[in-house]
Design a protein around this motif. Sequence first.
Motif, mmCIF file in Angstrom:
data_model
loop_
_atom_site.group_PDB
_atom_site.id
_atom_site.type_symbol
_atom_site.label_atom_id
_atom_site.label_comp_id
_atom_site.label_asym_id
_atom_site.label_seq_id
_atom_site.Cartn_x
_atom_site.Cartn_y
_atom_site.Cartn_z
ATOM 1 N N HIS A 1 -5.948 -6.334 4.364
ATOM 2 C CA HIS A 1 -6.692 -6.933 3.253
ATOM 3 C C HIS A 1 -6.820 -8.432 3.518
ATOM 4 N N GLU B 1 -7.768 3.482 -5.106
ATOM 5 C CA GLU B 1 -7.606 4.855 -4.615
ATOM 6 C C GLU B 1 -6.827 4.876 -3.304
ATOM 7 N N GLN B 2 -6.944 3.811 -2.521
ATOM 8 C CA GLN B 2 -6.224 3.738 -1.247
ATOM 9 C C GLN B 2 -4.772 3.305 -1.435
ATOM 10 N N LYS C 1 -8.386 -1.027 8.497
ATOM 11 C CA LYS C 1 -7.730 -0.050 7.645
ATOM 12 C C LYS C 1 -6.276 -0.452 7.428
ATOM 13 N N GLY C 2 -5.827 -0.408 6.188
ATOM 14 C CA GLY C 2 -4.471 -0.825 5.872
ATOM 15 C C GLY C 2 -4.291 -2.328 5.851
ATOM 16 N N ARG D 1 2.182 4.865 0.692
ATOM 17 C CA ARG D 1 2.017 5.819 1.775
ATOM 18 C C ARG D 1 1.753 7.207 1.209
ATOM 19 N N ARG E 1 0.857 -1.189 0.000
ATOM 20 C CA ARG E 1 0.000 0.000 0.000
ATOM 21 C C ARG E 1 0.884 1.227 0.000
ATOM 22 N N GLU F 1 -12.151 1.450 -4.980
ATOM 23 C CA GLU F 1 -11.837 2.067 -3.689
ATOM 24 C C GLU F 1 -10.451 1.646 -3.213
ATOM 25 N N GLU F 2 -10.118 0.358 -3.394
ATOM 26 C CA GLU F 2 -8.807 -0.125 -2.978
ATOM 27 C C GLU F 2 -7.695 0.488 -3.818
ATOM 28 N N TYR G 1 -3.545 0.324 -2.918
ATOM 29 C CA TYR G 1 -3.208 -1.095 -2.874
ATOM 30 C C TYR G 1 -2.630 -1.561 -4.210
#
Length: 456
Positions: free
Chosen positions: A90, A355-356, A87-88, A73, A71, A352-353, A358
């Motif tokens: 999977h 955008e985060q 959060k953070g 940072r 992921r 969504e993942e 991943y």
Amino acid sequence: MSLFASMFGSTYREAGSFSSPGGWLLRAIGGGKTNAGVTVSEYGSLRLTPVYACVNRISNPIAWFPLRMYRSRPAGGKEVVSPGNGKGQHPFAQRLGVRPNDLMSSRTVRKTSQAHALLWGNGYLEIERDGRGRGVGLYPLLPDRTGPVRRNGDHWFETTIDGTRHQLDSDDVIHIMDQSQDGYVGMSQIALHREAVALGLATETFGGKFFANDAKSGGFLLHPGKLSPGAKQNIRSPNGEVKRNSENPAASLDDQSGLNNAHRVKVLEEGMKFIQTTIPPEDAQFLGTREFQIAEIARIFDVPLILLQSHEKTTSWGSGIEQLMIGFIRQTVGPWVDAWEQELNWKLFTEEEKEQGYYVKFNMNALLRGDMKARAEFYNKVFMVGGFSPNRILQLEDEDPIGPEGDEHFVPANMVPLKRATDPNYQPNGSATPAAEREPDPNEDEAEERAERDGQ
């Protein structure tokens, strides 16, 4: 649950290779037997040792490289994603590189699909998703029963399991392929080069029959006169078929040939002589042909000959085997790794993942980093200029970090920027402060007085 998992009871069968479905591809490229007289299929081509070796050489690194989920940072860098639902985290983070499904290890899944891509030109994996749409499993699909469909602007995949055709959403299928004419279906390497594979299979068949026939080529029996009825009867039946043993119908004159009877004395009746008519293997350059076909197969898969244990007229890249392996990983394996990463990163994660931040990545450093001495020298040089932190070096070596303090970058204390050495007003961020605006330093006055006394 994935379609594959729910239908796993289907029986695996050796299908018709690139002749299915309906034989369209086989007909398109000529179909039937090759000019060498043998039939070639993706399954059958694996019986040719160079093909098997090439598939193995490329599939093994793909299956062996550590595959992890990361992921990004916000401030830069990355972190390894831990398993879980917070959060953070999977749910597929740990299983991705260990057990993508309950039936197979990660190595099995990757090596199987990579072999499919090398033989059929296409490797397919179905993505199993949970109720939130997150990828939680990967299942390989048979390439001769799976394929993309594009119709009326829509794109999906279809596969056959237990005789039933199923549709799969395009985002739920990982599709690994190399060269393609239309961008949707990869070209089968075996179908494209079936004549080269056929020649290799034909030479193996020829060699087997040659040794089965006492390592002798064919010929005919020359009789000095007319063959008597008794001798003719002993050799052949009236219709020309091989004479059978009345006590053992399964036996025939073939019992007098083959490796079990090699070097035994054979008796020919009534002064007959055996006349050899076919070209001896040495004249037909049998061994040379076999060696050449190894090189042909190696060129198809872009594998160095030395990796196939073939040393015929070969040279090493660079200074030796290490440079050869690095070149092989970059030239041959690297593009396949890139194909895997692009497909997994695009389809495995939800919007969504993505955008985060991943993503997944293969760690190829194990085969690219060189020997211990070379790595130590490289790390030391980059560390000394502040390029790598201690934790970054440990990460490249697949070792645990030493804590937050390991993220600091260091430079030697006796080294300063060139501008600081020439400009007394230099400040680290490029902002120079005029001498008149600085606070007076008593040490500077003492240093100036000392310098004046020394000058006198």
